[in-house]
Motif scaffolding. Structure first.
Motif, PDB file in Angstrom:
ATOM      1  N   PRO A  70      32.284  48.018  45.855  1.00 13.11           N
ATOM      2  CA  PRO A  70      33.280  48.640  46.728  1.00 13.11           C
ATOM      3  C   PRO A  70      32.834  48.587  48.184  1.00 13.11           C
ATOM      4  O   PRO A  70      31.646  48.460  48.467  1.00 13.11           O
ATOM      5  N   GLY A  71      33.813  48.664  49.078  1.00 14.65           N
ATOM      6  CA  GLY A  71      33.451  48.717  50.497  1.00 14.65           C
ATOM      7  C   GLY A  71      34.534  48.122  51.369  1.00 14.65           C
ATOM      8  O   GLY A  71      35.403  47.388  50.891  1.00 14.65           O
ATOM      9  N   SER A  72      34.461  48.463  52.651  1.00 16.71           N
ATOM     10  CA  SER A  72      35.426  47.959  53.616  1.00 16.71           C
ATOM     11  C   SER A  72      35.268  46.454  53.785  1.00 16.71           C
ATOM     12  O   SER A  72      34.162  45.919  53.700  1.00 16.71           O
ATOM     13  N   ILE A  73      36.379  45.798  54.055  1.00 17.24           N
ATOM     14  CA  ILE A  73      36.341  44.360  54.288  1.00 17.24           C
ATOM     15  C   ILE A  73      35.482  44.048  55.527  1.00 17.24           C
ATOM     16  O   ILE A  73      34.910  42.973  55.660  1.00 17.24           O
ATOM     17  N   LEU A  74      35.359  45.024  56.419  1.00 16.39           N
ATOM     18  CA  LEU A  74      34.543  44.804  57.629  1.00 16.39           C
ATOM     19  C   LEU A  74      33.060  44.693  57.284  1.00 16.39           C
ATOM     20  O   LEU A  74      32.280  44.111  58.039  1.00 16.39           O
ATOM     21  N   ASP A  75      32.681  45.276  56.157  1.00 17.44           N
ATOM     22  CA  ASP A  75      31.272  45.192  55.732  1.00 17.44           C
ATOM     23  C   ASP A  75      31.046  44.100  54.688  1.00 17.44           C
ATOM     24  O   ASP A  75      29.900  43.803  54.347  1.00 17.44           O
ATOM     25  N   ALA A  76      32.128  43.554  54.147  1.00 18.76           N
ATOM     26  CA  ALA A  76      31.984  42.569  53.057  1.00 18.76           C
ATOM     27  C   ALA A  76      31.371  41.280  53.594  1.00 18.76           C
ATOM     28  O   ALA A  76      31.707  40.821  54.690  1.00 18.76           O
ATOM     29  N   THR A  77      30.467  40.711  52.820  1.00 17.85           N
ATOM     30  CA  THR A  77      29.824  39.460  53.215  1.00 17.85           C
ATOM     31  C   THR A  77      30.264  38.346  52.277  1.00 17.85           C
ATOM     32  O   THR A  77      30.818  38.602  51.199  1.00 17.85           O
ATOM     33  N   ALA A  78      29.946  37.126  52.695  1.00 15.45           N
ATOM     34  CA  ALA A  78      30.255  35.980  51.827  1.00 15.45           C
ATOM     35  C   ALA A  78      29.500  36.120  50.506  1.00 15.45           C
ATOM     36  O   ALA A  78      29.994  35.716  49.451  1.00 15.45           O
ATOM     37  N   ASN A  79      28.320  36.726  50.572  1.00 15.34           N
ATOM     38  CA  ASN A  79      27.548  36.917  49.327  1.00 15.34           C
ATOM     39  C   ASN A  79      28.234  37.910  48.399  1.00 15.34           C
ATOM     40  O   ASN A  79      28.195  37.752  47.172  1.00 15.34           O
ATOM     41  N   ASP A  80      28.849  38.967  48.972  1.00 14.92           N
ATOM     42  CA  ASP A  80      29.585  39.931  48.136  1.00 14.92           C
ATOM     43  C   ASP A  80      30.742  39.215  47.428  1.00 14.92           C
ATOM     44  O   ASP A  80      31.015  39.441  46.247  1.00 14.92           O
ATOM     45  N   TYR A  81      31.426  38.379  48.188  1.00 16.50           N
ATOM     46  CA  TYR A  81      32.545  37.613  47.626  1.00 16.50           C
ATOM     47  C   TYR A  81      32.037  36.743  46.469  1.00 16.50           C
ATOM     48  O   TYR A  81      32.586  36.757  45.361  1.00 16.50           O
TER      49      TYR A  81
ATOM     50  N   VAL B 245      35.492  35.691  37.900  1.00 18.97           N
ATOM     51  CA  VAL B 245      36.442  34.570  37.778  1.00 18.97           C
ATOM     52  C   VAL B 245      35.752  33.309  37.224  1.00 18.97           C
ATOM     53  O   VAL B 245      36.188  32.760  36.215  1.00 18.97           O
ATOM     54  N   ARG B 246      34.668  32.892  37.871  1.00 15.20           N
ATOM     55  CA  ARG B 246      33.990  31.688  37.375  1.00 15.20           C
ATOM     56  C   ARG B 246      33.416  31.921  35.980  1.00 15.20           C
ATOM     57  O   ARG B 246      33.414  31.012  35.143  1.00 15.20           O
TER      58      ARG B 246
ATOM     59  N   SER C  82      39.809  43.432  43.681  1.00 10.55           N
ATOM     60  CA  SER C  82      41.224  43.256  43.312  1.00 10.55           C
ATOM     61  C   SER C  82      41.605  41.783  43.319  1.00 10.55           C
ATOM     62  O   SER C  82      42.293  41.295  42.413  1.00 10.55           O
ATOM     63  N   ALA C  83      41.137  41.078  44.352  1.00  8.30           N
ATOM     64  CA  ALA C  83      41.466  39.647  44.460  1.00  8.30           C
ATOM     65  C   ALA C  83      40.888  38.883  43.276  1.00  8.30           C
ATOM     66  O   ALA C  83      41.516  37.957  42.746  1.00  8.30           O
ATOM     67  N   SER C  84      39.696  39.277  42.839  1.00  4.14           N
ATOM     68  CA  SER C  84      39.089  38.563  41.691  1.00  4.14           C
ATOM     69  C   SER C  84      39.921  38.778  40.434  1.00  4.14           C
ATOM     70  O   SER C  84      40.080  37.873  39.609  1.00  4.14           O
TER      71      SER C  84
END
Ligand SMILES: NC(=O)c1ccc[n+]([C@@H]2O[C@H](COP(=O)([O-])OP(=O)(O)OC[C@H]3O[C@@H](n4cnc5c(N)ncnc54)[C@H](OP(=O)(O)O)[C@@H]3O)[C@@H](O)[C@H]2O)c1
Length: 219
Positions: free
Chosen positions: A68-79, A87-88, A126-128
């Motif tokens: 969980p967390g704000s998109i402002l703190d999300a990193t490519a690694n979190d994604y 998904v994968r 959610s996107a995942s």
């Protein structure tokens, strides 16, 4: 049954023993594997076919992570950490299982109400789950000719370790919006739906996302 965290090993072994103790011919094996790696699906399938023979009848893609967390703190690694498992993982598990899948095979992906509802702080998760539901439809189209069905169960909030990572204000909103008894779901509430989708009697249902959330989401 697959787990990854060493702390979950004893719980997984305990469930396997309880399944054997049913004395109805059911057996389970436990495999430790990290579904964020591309190697894990082959390891899981090899262990399964070694224990039970060449054929596989049902795959349930349940493992997931929620950061969980704000998109402002999300990193490519979190994604990547989220999408690699959520998904994968199901994609590569399906790819590894399909050569062994015996018709009428069943693939059931565990999704979330978050796939279709915006929750503050859960955008990446959610996107995942949205991607997982799309994957479900694509796989249903592709695997149907061989006699297999592919469906998703969109779970509402259930009291598990994952719920501890969901901000409390969101959980309260979720409970208010759950018409049936305004309560959390139980693991059994979800397992009943997965059980039915695994059964022969669900044969004409494919490519669907079944909402199991006490009416939270009326799709
Ligand atoms: N709880 C809810 O309110 C809720 C709501 C909607 C949807 N869901 C969905 O329900 C499913 C089950 O979640 P849960 O609530 O039971 O969450 P949980 O208690 O956090 O369990 C997640 C499971 O995924 C496994 N897992 C995580 N990362 C993995 C990896 N890299 N490799 C292999 N296994 C991995 C975990 O294994 P370890 O125990 O070994 O770490 C654990 O068994 C998930 O798909 C989740 O998105 C849950």
């Amino acid at each position: 049954m697959v787990y990854t965290s060493p702390k979950s090993g004893p719980a997984a072994e305990d469930i396997a023993s309880r399944i054997s103790a049913l004395n109805n011919g059911s057996q389970a094996i436990v495999v430790q594997a990290d579904l964020s790696t591309v190697e894990a699906p082959d390891k899981i399938v090899s262990a399964t076919t070694e224990a039970f023979g060449e054929h596989i009848d049902i795959l349930v893609n349940n493992a997931a992570v929620l950061l969980p967390g704000s998109i402002l703190d999300a990193t490519a690694n979190d994604y990547a950490a989220t999408f690699d498992v959520n998904v994968r993982g199901p994609l590569l598990m399906t790819k590894a299982v399909v050569p062994h899948l015996r018709a009428p095979g069943r693939i059931i992906n565990i999704s979330s109400i978050a796939a279709r509802t915006g929750f503050d702080g859960l955008a990446v998760y959610s996107a995942s789950k949205g991607a997982l539901e799309s994957l479900t439809r694509g796989l249903a189209a592709e695997l149907g000719a061989a006699g297999h069905t592919v469906n998703a169960v969109s779970s509402g909030p259930v009291k598990t370790d994952m719920l501890a990572d969901v901000p409390d204000k969101l959980v309260q909103i979720q409970l208010q919006r759950t018409p049936v008894e305004h309560r959390h779901g139980t693991v059994d509430d979800i397992a009943q739906v997965v059980g039915w989708l695994s059964d022969e009697s669900s044969r004409w249902i494919s490519g669907q996302t079944i909402a199991a959330g006490g009416g939270y989401q009326m799709l």
